[in-house]
Scaffold this motif. Structure first.
Motif, PDB file in Angstrom:
ATOM      1  N   LEU A 127      -1.848  -2.624 -12.828  1.00 46.37           N
ATOM      2  CA  LEU A 127      -2.309  -1.644 -11.842  1.00 46.37           C
ATOM      3  C   LEU A 127      -1.450  -0.391 -11.872  1.00 46.37           C
ATOM      4  O   LEU A 127      -1.973   0.716 -11.792  1.00 46.37           O
ATOM      5  CB  LEU A 127      -2.291  -2.255 -10.437  1.00 46.37           C
ATOM      6  CG  LEU A 127      -3.228  -3.432 -10.212  1.00 46.37           C
ATOM      7  CD1 LEU A 127      -3.027  -3.991  -8.808  1.00 46.37           C
ATOM      8  CD2 LEU A 127      -4.674  -3.025 -10.437  1.00 46.37           C
ATOM      9  N   GLY A 128      -0.139  -0.560 -11.961  1.00 50.76           N
ATOM     10  CA  GLY A 128       0.742   0.593 -12.021  1.00 50.76           C
ATOM     11  C   GLY A 128       2.050   0.363 -11.301  1.00 50.76           C
ATOM     12  O   GLY A 128       2.429  -0.767 -10.980  1.00 50.76           O
ATOM     13  N   ASP A 129       2.726   1.481 -11.038  1.00 47.80           N
ATOM     14  CA  ASP A 129       4.060   1.460 -10.454  1.00 47.80           C
ATOM     15  C   ASP A 129       4.081   2.203  -9.126  1.00 47.80           C
ATOM     16  O   ASP A 129       3.470   3.270  -8.991  1.00 47.80           O
ATOM     17  CB  ASP A 129       5.067   2.133 -11.393  1.00 47.80           C
ATOM     18  CG  ASP A 129       5.142   1.461 -12.742  1.00 47.80           C
ATOM     19  OD1 ASP A 129       5.255   0.226 -12.764  1.00 47.80           O
ATOM     20  OD2 ASP A 129       5.082   2.160 -13.765  1.00 47.80           O
ATOM     21  N   ILE A 130       4.819   1.645  -8.196  1.00 51.04           N
ATOM     22  CA  ILE A 130       5.059   2.280  -6.903  1.00 51.04           C
ATOM     23  C   ILE A 130       6.557   2.531  -6.822  1.00 51.04           C
ATOM     24  O   ILE A 130       7.350   1.607  -7.049  1.00 51.04           O
ATOM     25  CB  ILE A 130       4.627   1.377  -5.733  1.00 51.04           C
ATOM     26  CG1 ILE A 130       3.150   1.011  -5.854  1.00 51.04           C
ATOM     27  CG2 ILE A 130       4.928   2.050  -4.387  1.00 51.04           C
ATOM     28  CD1 ILE A 130       2.716  -0.122  -4.929  1.00 51.04           C
ATOM     29  N   ILE A 131       6.942   3.758  -6.536  1.00 52.15           N
ATOM     30  CA  ILE A 131       8.350   4.116  -6.385  1.00 52.15           C
ATOM     31  C   ILE A 131       8.549   4.530  -4.934  1.00 52.15           C
ATOM     32  O   ILE A 131       7.836   5.420  -4.433  1.00 52.15           O
ATOM     33  CB  ILE A 131       8.756   5.294  -7.305  1.00 52.15           C
ATOM     34  CG1 ILE A 131       8.213   5.133  -8.715  1.00 52.15           C
ATOM     35  CG2 ILE A 131      10.266   5.508  -7.274  1.00 52.15           C
ATOM     36  CD1 ILE A 131       8.744   3.992  -9.496  1.00 52.15           C
ATOM     37  N   ILE A 132       9.516   3.917  -4.251  1.00 49.50           N
ATOM     38  CA  ILE A 132       9.770   4.214  -2.837  1.00 49.50           C
ATOM     39  C   ILE A 132      11.220   4.641  -2.661  1.00 49.50           C
ATOM     40  O   ILE A 132      12.132   3.973  -3.135  1.00 49.50           O
ATOM     41  CB  ILE A 132       9.481   2.978  -1.956  1.00 49.50           C
ATOM     42  CG1 ILE A 132       7.998   2.595  -2.057  1.00 49.50           C
ATOM     43  CG2 ILE A 132       9.896   3.230  -0.507  1.00 49.50           C
ATOM     44  CD1 ILE A 132       7.641   1.296  -1.370  1.00 49.50           C
ATOM     45  N   SER A 133      11.412   5.751  -1.941  1.00 51.53           N
ATOM     46  CA  SER A 133      12.756   6.195  -1.599  1.00 51.53           C
ATOM     47  C   SER A 133      13.214   5.478  -0.339  1.00 51.53           C
ATOM     48  O   SER A 133      12.640   5.667   0.737  1.00 51.53           O
ATOM     49  CB  SER A 133      12.790   7.706  -1.361  1.00 51.53           C
ATOM     50  OG  SER A 133      14.044   8.073  -0.802  1.00 51.53           O
ATOM     51  N   VAL A 134      14.243   4.661  -0.465  1.00 49.37           N
ATOM     52  CA  VAL A 134      14.817   3.953   0.675  1.00 49.37           C
ATOM     53  C   VAL A 134      15.393   4.965   1.656  1.00 49.37           C
ATOM     54  O   VAL A 134      15.279   4.807   2.880  1.00 49.37           O
ATOM     55  CB  VAL A 134      15.894   2.939   0.200  1.00 49.37           C
ATOM     56  CG1 VAL A 134      16.631   2.317   1.373  1.00 49.37           C
ATOM     57  CG2 VAL A 134      15.255   1.861  -0.667  1.00 49.37           C
ATOM     58  N   ASP A 135      15.991   6.040   1.135  1.00 43.10           N
ATOM     59  CA  ASP A 135      16.556   7.081   2.000  1.00 43.10           C
ATOM     60  C   ASP A 135      15.479   7.704   2.886  1.00 43.10           C
ATOM     61  O   ASP A 135      15.651   7.836   4.099  1.00 43.10           O
ATOM     62  CB  ASP A 135      17.225   8.182   1.167  1.00 43.10           C
ATOM     63  CG  ASP A 135      18.353   7.665   0.297  1.00 43.10           C
ATOM     64  OD1 ASP A 135      19.065   6.727   0.727  1.00 43.10           O
ATOM     65  OD2 ASP A 135      18.536   8.192  -0.815  1.00 43.10           O
ATOM     66  N   ARG A 136      14.360   8.103   2.274  1.00 43.68           N
ATOM     67  CA  ARG A 136      13.257   8.713   3.048  1.00 43.68           C
ATOM     68  C   ARG A 136      12.653   7.702   4.011  1.00 43.68           C
ATOM     69  O   ARG A 136      12.273   8.067   5.125  1.00 43.68           O
ATOM     70  CB  ARG A 136      12.174   9.262   2.117  1.00 43.68           C
ATOM     71  CG  ARG A 136      12.571  10.480   1.341  1.00 43.68           C
ATOM     72  CD  ARG A 136      12.757  11.738   2.183  1.00 43.68           C
ATOM     73  NE  ARG A 136      11.499  12.163   2.774  1.00 43.68           N
ATOM     74  CZ  ARG A 136      11.404  12.730   3.973  1.00 43.68           C
ATOM     75  NH1 ARG A 136      12.463  12.950   4.704  1.00 43.68           N
ATOM     76  NH2 ARG A 136      10.226  13.086   4.440  1.00 43.68           N
ATOM     77  N   ALA A 137      12.555   6.455   3.612  1.00 43.28           N
ATOM     78  CA  ALA A 137      12.008   5.429   4.504  1.00 43.28           C
ATOM     79  C   ALA A 137      12.865   5.317   5.760  1.00 43.28           C
ATOM     80  O   ALA A 137      12.336   5.246   6.874  1.00 43.28           O
ATOM     81  CB  ALA A 137      11.916   4.088   3.780  1.00 43.28           C
ATOM     82  N   ARG A 138      14.180   5.333   5.592  1.00 41.31           N
ATOM     83  CA  ARG A 138      15.077   5.253   6.765  1.00 41.31           C
ATOM     84  C   ARG A 138      14.945   6.503   7.632  1.00 41.31           C
ATOM     85  O   ARG A 138      14.874   6.417   8.861  1.00 41.31           O
ATOM     86  CB  ARG A 138      16.524   5.063   6.324  1.00 41.31           C
ATOM     87  CG  ARG A 138      16.806   3.684   5.787  1.00 41.31           C
ATOM     88  CD  ARG A 138      18.291   3.363   5.718  1.00 41.31           C
ATOM     89  NE  ARG A 138      18.524   2.145   4.979  1.00 41.31           N
ATOM     90  CZ  ARG A 138      18.335   0.923   5.443  1.00 41.31           C
ATOM     91  NH1 ARG A 138      17.887   0.744   6.659  1.00 41.31           N
ATOM     92  NH2 ARG A 138      18.590  -0.134   4.694  1.00 41.31           N
ATOM     93  N   GLU A 139      14.913   7.668   6.989  1.00 41.93           N
ATOM     94  CA  GLU A 139      14.779   8.933   7.723  1.00 41.93           C
ATOM     95  C   GLU A 139      13.477   8.958   8.516  1.00 41.93           C
ATOM     96  O   GLU A 139      13.452   9.347   9.693  1.00 41.93           O
ATOM     97  CB  GLU A 139      14.805  10.113   6.755  1.00 41.93           C
ATOM     98  CG  GLU A 139      16.132  10.333   6.057  1.00 41.93           C
ATOM     99  CD  GLU A 139      16.016  11.244   4.829  1.00 41.93           C
ATOM    100  OE1 GLU A 139      14.947  11.849   4.598  1.00 41.93           O
ATOM    101  OE2 GLU A 139      17.021  11.348   4.092  1.00 41.93           O
TER     102      GLU A 139
END
Length: 157
Positions: free
Chosen positions: A92-104
């Motif tokens: 299906l593909g790749d998901i990239i998540i910023s932990v920093d942005r998630a916390r912010e």
């Protein structure tokens, strides 16, 4: 067969419960959308600098973002078939998540980090399978589906 969900924490800052939550949410998304369980998705957790570089290189936006999705069969009219296809999963593909942005964003929106992390994972997954939010109707459909999946894991707004 169980879904093929690969999760990589490049930051080393997530707890096992966070990784388990994301896996469970994506399993629910597979089920809700009737996605072939042999299909494979990869989720990578990274920081703001790394996601900024990807956003710059692939989208031309030189800023950190919260989530990026890279569908591997996006725009393909038909799948490529191999003689031993049963051994090759649909990627299906790749998901990239910023932990920093998630916390912010969790702090900014006044909800838990787990809720934001889950939201971003499901949001990225839905992009991989063709959902978008370019207009009001698409946004309503996509966000309604996200909420349905998140509620199944007690991650309400």
């Amino acid at each position: 067969m169980a879904e093929q969900i690969d999760i990589i924490d490049e930051t080393g800052r997530l707890e096992e419960r966070h990784l388990t939550l994301v896996h469970e949410l994506l399993s629910t998304a597979y089920e809700v959308k009737g996605i072939d369980p042999d299909s494979e998705v990869s989720v990578t957790f990274t920081g703001n600098e790394e996601i900024r570089e990807l956003n710059r290189d692939y989208r031309g936006l030189d800023k950190a973002t919260d989530v990026l999705s890279f569908a591997l069969n996006d725009g393909e009219e038909e799948n490529v078939h191999f003689e031993e296809a049963e051994e090759i999963p649909d990627l299906l593909g790749d998901i990239i998540i910023s932990v920093d942005r998630a916390r912010e964003q969790a702090e900014e929106y006044g909800h838990t980090f787990e809720r934001e992390l889950g939201f971003l994972a499901v949001h990225g997954f839905l992009h991989l399978i063709g959902y978008d939010h370019q207009n009001e109707a698409e946004e309503k459909e996509m966000f309604s589906l996200q909420e349905e999946i998140l509620k199944q894991h007690d991650l309400k707004k």
